[in-house]
Design a protein around this motif. Structure first.
Motif, PDB file in Angstrom:
ATOM      1  N   ALA A  59       0.948  -1.010   0.045  1.00  0.00           N
ATOM      2  CA  ALA A  59       0.077  -0.063   0.224  1.00  0.00           C
ATOM      3  C   ALA A  59       0.733   1.508   0.001  1.00  0.00           C
ATOM      4  CB  ALA A  59      -0.947   0.067   1.159  1.00  0.00           C
ATOM      5  N   CYS A  60       2.234   1.003  -0.014  1.00  0.00           N
ATOM      6  CA  CYS A  60       3.212   2.398   0.035  1.00  0.00           C
ATOM      7  C   CYS A  60       3.153   2.856  -1.657  1.00  0.00           C
ATOM      8  CB  CYS A  60       4.696   2.000   0.451  1.00  0.00           C
ATOM      9  SG  CYS A  60       4.513   1.469   2.079  1.00  0.00           S
ATOM     10  N   GLU A  61       3.947   3.978  -1.698  1.00  0.00           N
ATOM     11  CA  GLU A  61       4.097   4.626  -2.898  1.00  0.00           C
ATOM     12  C   GLU A  61       5.711   4.531  -2.813  1.00  0.00           C
ATOM     13  OE1 GLU A  61       4.168   8.870  -4.937  1.00  0.00           O
ATOM     14  OE2 GLU A  61       3.182   8.645  -3.060  1.00  0.00           O
ATOM     15  N   PRO A  62       6.601   4.092  -4.092  1.00  0.00           N
ATOM     16  CA  PRO A  62       5.697   3.613  -5.332  1.00  0.00           C
ATOM     17  C   PRO A  62       5.051   2.013  -5.249  1.00  0.00           C
ATOM     18  CG  PRO A  62       8.113   3.202  -5.357  1.00  0.00           C
ATOM     19  CD  PRO A  62       7.848   3.752  -3.982  1.00  0.00           C
ATOM     20  N   GLY A  63       5.235   1.324  -4.183  1.00  0.00           N
ATOM     21  CA  GLY A  63       4.765  -0.116  -4.076  1.00  0.00           C
ATOM     22  C   GLY A  63       5.717  -0.994  -4.640  1.00  0.00           C
ATOM     23  N   PRO A  64       5.513  -2.215  -4.211  1.00  0.00           N
ATOM     24  CA  PRO A  64       6.259  -3.315  -4.807  1.00  0.00           C
ATOM     25  C   PRO A  64       6.110  -3.545  -6.353  1.00  0.00           C
ATOM     26  CG  PRO A  64       4.428  -4.259  -3.814  1.00  0.00           C
ATOM     27  CD  PRO A  64       4.588  -2.828  -3.481  1.00  0.00           C
ATOM     28  N   VAL A  65       7.184  -3.906  -7.154  1.00  0.00           N
ATOM     29  CA  VAL A  65       7.221  -4.167  -8.254  1.00  0.00           C
ATOM     30  C   VAL A  65       7.471  -5.658  -8.443  1.00  0.00           C
ATOM     31  CG1 VAL A  65       8.558  -3.751 -10.710  1.00  0.00           C
ATOM     32  CG2 VAL A  65       8.375  -1.863  -9.016  1.00  0.00           C
ATOM     33  N   TYR A 112       7.556 -11.998  -1.033  1.00  0.00           N
ATOM     34  CA  TYR A 112       7.452 -11.394  -2.423  1.00  0.00           C
ATOM     35  C   TYR A 112       6.199 -10.615  -2.621  1.00  0.00           C
ATOM     36  CZ  TYR A 112       7.610 -11.629  -7.501  1.00  0.00           C
ATOM     37  OH  TYR A 112       7.671 -11.078  -8.852  1.00  0.00           O
ATOM     38  N   TYR A 113       5.179 -11.272  -2.185  1.00  0.00           N
ATOM     39  CA  TYR A 113       4.096  -9.998  -2.177  1.00  0.00           C
ATOM     40  C   TYR A 113       4.372  -8.691  -1.670  1.00  0.00           C
ATOM     41  CZ  TYR A 113      -0.737  -8.546  -1.750  1.00  0.00           C
ATOM     42  OH  TYR A 113      -1.794  -7.647  -1.997  1.00  0.00           O
ATOM     43  N   ALA A 114       4.934  -8.684  -0.530  1.00  0.00           N
ATOM     44  CA  ALA A 114       5.083  -7.436   0.427  1.00  0.00           C
ATOM     45  C   ALA A 114       6.166  -6.661  -0.559  1.00  0.00           C
ATOM     46  CB  ALA A 114       5.554  -7.677   1.695  1.00  0.00           C
ATOM     47  N   TYR A 115       7.361  -7.211  -0.989  1.00  0.00           N
ATOM     48  CA  TYR A 115       8.284  -6.464  -1.480  1.00  0.00           C
ATOM     49  C   TYR A 115       8.642  -6.776  -2.809  1.00  0.00           C
ATOM     50  CZ  TYR A 115       9.000  -5.982   3.537  1.00  0.00           C
ATOM     51  OH  TYR A 115       8.597  -5.876   4.916  1.00  0.00           O
ATOM     52  N   ASP A 153      13.047   0.336  -2.296  1.00  0.00           N
ATOM     53  CA  ASP A 153      12.324  -0.282  -1.495  1.00  0.00           C
ATOM     54  C   ASP A 153      10.777   0.150  -1.880  1.00  0.00           C
ATOM     55  OD1 ASP A 153      11.497  -1.604   1.182  1.00  0.00           O
ATOM     56  OD2 ASP A 153      10.635   0.253   1.425  1.00  0.00           O
ATOM     57  N   ALA A 154       9.784  -0.636  -1.568  1.00  0.00           N
ATOM     58  CA  ALA A 154       8.468  -0.275  -2.006  1.00  0.00           C
ATOM     59  C   ALA A 154       7.932   0.974  -1.278  1.00  0.00           C
ATOM     60  CB  ALA A 154       7.487  -1.467  -1.664  1.00  0.00           C
ATOM     61  N   CYS A 155       8.741   1.258  -0.147  1.00  0.00           N
ATOM     62  CA  CYS A 155       8.025   2.435   0.905  1.00  0.00           C
ATOM     63  C   CYS A 155       9.032   3.578   0.684  1.00  0.00           C
ATOM     64  CB  CYS A 155       7.768   1.940   2.059  1.00  0.00           C
ATOM     65  SG  CYS A 155       6.257   0.750   2.304  1.00  0.00           S
ATOM     66  N   TYR A 156       9.796   3.788  -0.218  1.00  0.00           N
ATOM     67  CA  TYR A 156      10.800   4.786  -0.223  1.00  0.00           C
ATOM     68  C   TYR A 156      10.253   6.100  -0.357  1.00  0.00           C
ATOM     69  CZ  TYR A 156      14.819   7.032  -1.958  1.00  0.00           C
ATOM     70  OH  TYR A 156      15.936   8.027  -1.935  1.00  0.00           O
ATOM     71  N   VAL A 157       9.322   6.243  -1.192  1.00  0.00           N
ATOM     72  CA  VAL A 157       8.332   7.460  -1.180  1.00  0.00           C
ATOM     73  C   VAL A 157       7.559   7.896   0.113  1.00  0.00           C
ATOM     74  CG1 VAL A 157       7.221   9.154  -2.882  1.00  0.00           C
ATOM     75  CG2 VAL A 157       8.938   7.470  -3.967  1.00  0.00           C
ATOM     76  N   SER A 158       6.803   6.925   0.375  1.00  0.00           N
ATOM     77  CA  SER A 158       5.936   7.208   1.382  1.00  0.00           C
ATOM     78  C   SER A 158       5.422   5.658   2.029  1.00  0.00           C
ATOM     79  CB  SER A 158       4.577   7.752   0.600  1.00  0.00           C
ATOM     80  OG  SER A 158       3.829   6.914  -0.052  1.00  0.00           O
ATOM     81  N   GLY A 159       4.617   5.749   3.154  1.00  0.00           N
ATOM     82  CA  GLY A 159       4.346   4.689   3.591  1.00  0.00           C
ATOM     83  C   GLY A 159       4.556   4.616   5.036  1.00  0.00           C
TER      84      GLY A 159
END
Length: 333
Positions: free
Chosen positions: A41-47, A109-112, A297-303
């Motif tokens: 749910a973070c920004e940019p989120g996992p890829v 894997y789903y999270a990151y 990281d998935a939460c690098y921008v926000s979260g």
């Protein structure tokens, strides 16, 4: 060093309880971190990117490494009061381990996504729970060093120094205790020296090392040799075409994974050792960035709460490909 002096598995059985509790705590740490911050749910989120063939082989051989440890089985069976219960031990062991592997693997894997690090704690922010998990792993490390090296140590001590591996603590002579202390101290010291040399290189070296050792040794011991040896020693149990086909498939798949994993692991290692390095990199720097400090990281921008970030939001505009950038160098100073 004190923990490594236990003569055999039987004398160290009390430490298994501590190691098991620490392991469960680490799994609980992962669940707590993921559920608390929901990286998806973070920004940019996992890829979720399709990995290249080389990374697939690295993953397969890392799986083989996770199921390693067959070299310890004979010693464990020898020390059991009732060796006939060994199949039951295997059922419980694989049931518990596979459940944890599946849970951590799929959830991680789903999270990151593809940014998931082999160093589990590097995926989490530097909060209190993560710090406790790292401290607990220091305790587990001593147990792992002892357990994974014990069979080889016992073999050398028996054949080179004449020390009976069946000797308990109460029966140990002064000579045996002295030789064991010097030999095992030197052995652990060499392991520490090797680790110190390896951490001076950047990149996800942990996964590359696991993959290479898994390809060279664990794949053969897990997927190739058991089928070959059983076929040779008990051919009467491999009579039907279906059974033979099953054995052949496992041997071929194991060989493909072993060869492909060895090549991929060596490529990764060569890239880490001889690849281009940033001129500002320290000569001995342990690559360990907590989430969300890494651009990957998935939460690098926000979260996450702002106090977890070392850069303000307006400066958190780097991307994962620009991993060794001015942002990273700033954090290293």
């Amino acid at each position: 060093l004190v923990a490594c002096q236990a003569p055999n598995f039987g004398e160290s059985r009390a430490s298994v309880v501590v190691a098991l509790l620490c392991l469960l705590l680490n799994v609980g740490t992962m669940l707590g971190e993921v559920v608390s911050y929901t990286p998806w749910a973070c920004e940019p989120g996992p890829v979720y990117e399709s990995p290249p063939a080389s990374r697939v082989f690295v993953g397969f051989t890392a799986f083989a490494y996770a199921f390693g440890g067959h070299g310890m089985y004979p010693e464990e069976v020898r020390e059991m009061k009732t060796p006939s219960e060994w199949p039951r031990v295997m059922h419980w062991t694989y049931g518990i381990c596979c459940s944890m592997y599946v849970l951590c693997g799929y959830l991680g894997y789903y999270a990151y996504g593809t940014a998931a690090r082999a160093n589990l704690n590097a995926n989490f922010p530097p909060n209190s729970l993560n710090t406790v998990s790292i401290l607990v792993q220091l305790v587990v490390t001593y147990y792992c060093i002892y357990v994974t090296s014990l069979v080889m140590l016992l073999h050398v001590e028996e054949h080179a120094f004449g020390i009976d591996p069946r000797t308990s603590c109460g029966q140990t002579t002064a000579r045996a205790a002295g030789v064991r202390f010097v030999f095992r101290t030197a052995f652990v010291g060499l392991q520490v020296l090797l680790c110190w040399l390896l951490v001076s290189f950047p990149g996800d070296l942990l996964l590359s090392l696991q993959s290479l050792s898994g390809a060279v040794g664990m794949t053969a011991l897990t997927y190739i040799l058991p089928f070959c040896i059983h076929w040779i020693l008990a051919p009467e149990k491999v009579q039907t075409r279906r059974m033979k086909a099953w054995y052949i498939i496992n041997i071929i798949v194991g060989l493909v994974i072993m060869i492909g994993g060895t090549i991929a692991g060596l490529q990764d290692m060569l890239e880490v050792f001889f690849g281009d390095r940033d001129e500002d990199e320290l000569s001995c720097h342990l690559e360990f960035m907590y989430a969300p400090q890494s651009p990957c990281d998935a939460c690098y921008v926000s979260g996450l709460p702002e106090h977890f970030y070392e850069l303000p939001r307006e400066l958190r505009n780097e991307t994962c490909p620009a991993y060794f950038d001015a942002d990273l160098r700033l954090r290293r100073r």
